[in-house]
Design a protein around this motif. Structure first.
Motif, short mmCIF file in Angstrom:
data_model
loop_
_atom_site.label_atom_id
_atom_site.label_comp_id
_atom_site.label_asym_id
_atom_site.label_seq_id
_atom_site.Cartn_x
_atom_site.Cartn_y
_atom_site.Cartn_z
N MET A 1 -8.26 -14.63 17.36
CA MET A 1 -8.70 -13.79 16.27
C MET A 1 -9.03 -12.40 16.81
N SER A 2 -8.72 -11.40 16.04
CA SER A 2 -8.88 -10.03 16.52
C SER A 2 -10.26 -9.48 16.16
N GLU A 3 -10.69 -8.54 16.98
CA GLU A 3 -11.95 -7.84 16.75
C GLU A 3 -11.64 -6.47 16.14
N GLY A 4 -12.54 -5.96 15.33
CA GLY A 4 -12.36 -4.63 14.77
C GLY A 4 -11.45 -4.60 13.57
N PRO A 5 -11.07 -3.40 13.15
CA PRO A 5 -10.23 -3.27 11.95
C PRO A 5 -8.82 -3.80 12.19
N HIS A 6 -8.24 -4.32 11.15
CA HIS A 6 -6.90 -4.87 11.23
C HIS A 6 -5.87 -3.77 10.99
N PRO A 7 -4.68 -3.93 11.57
CA PRO A 7 -3.62 -2.93 11.35
C PRO A 7 -3.16 -2.93 9.90
N PRO A 8 -2.64 -1.80 9.44
CA PRO A 8 -2.19 -1.72 8.04
C PRO A 8 -1.16 -2.77 7.66
N TRP A 71 -5.96 -17.81 3.14
CA TRP A 71 -4.82 -17.87 4.05
C TRP A 71 -4.91 -16.76 5.10
N TYR A 72 -5.22 -15.55 4.65
CA TYR A 72 -5.29 -14.41 5.56
C TYR A 72 -6.38 -14.61 6.61
N VAL A 73 -7.56 -15.04 6.17
CA VAL A 73 -8.68 -15.22 7.11
C VAL A 73 -8.35 -16.31 8.13
N ARG A 74 -7.70 -17.37 7.71
CA ARG A 74 -7.35 -18.43 8.66
C ARG A 74 -6.29 -17.96 9.66
N LYS A 75 -5.39 -17.10 9.22
CA LYS A 75 -4.32 -16.65 10.11
C LYS A 75 -4.76 -15.50 11.00
N TYR A 76 -5.50 -14.51 10.47
CA TYR A 76 -5.81 -13.29 11.21
C TYR A 76 -7.31 -13.09 11.47
#
Length: 81
Positions: A1-8, A71-76
């Motif tokens: 899982m990534s930290e900080g803002p997600h890419p567009p 779905w988005y939260v589980r994936k990213y």
């Protein structure tokens, strides 16, 4: 899982998933309403049957949008830090 803002690009996937699943959920809500005899667009006025039909469409659309978010939260991971 990534930290900080997600890419567009990832955020676009979130918006697209929510939009598609919102429409699918609303259509499913409309279908369930029709099966139950609750036609949201049935008559000229707004009686109880029409109001419950509208409620089912709204609930279906909202549930679809939430499924897209899930779905988005589980994936990213969560989009806010």
């Amino acid at each position: 899982m990534s930290e900080g803002p997600h890419p567009p690009r990832q955020l676009f996937k979130l918006g697209l998933a929510q939009a598609i699943l919102f429409v699918v959920g609303a259509l499913l809500g409309r279908g369930v309403g029709l099966l139950l005899g609750l036609d949201a667009f049935g008559s000229a006025g707004y009686g109880n049957k029409e109001m419950f039909g509208i409620l089912l469409i709204g609930l279906g659309g909202g549930a679809g949008a939430q499924l897209g978010r899930l779905w988005y939260v589980r994936k990213y991971g969560p989009s806010r830090s």
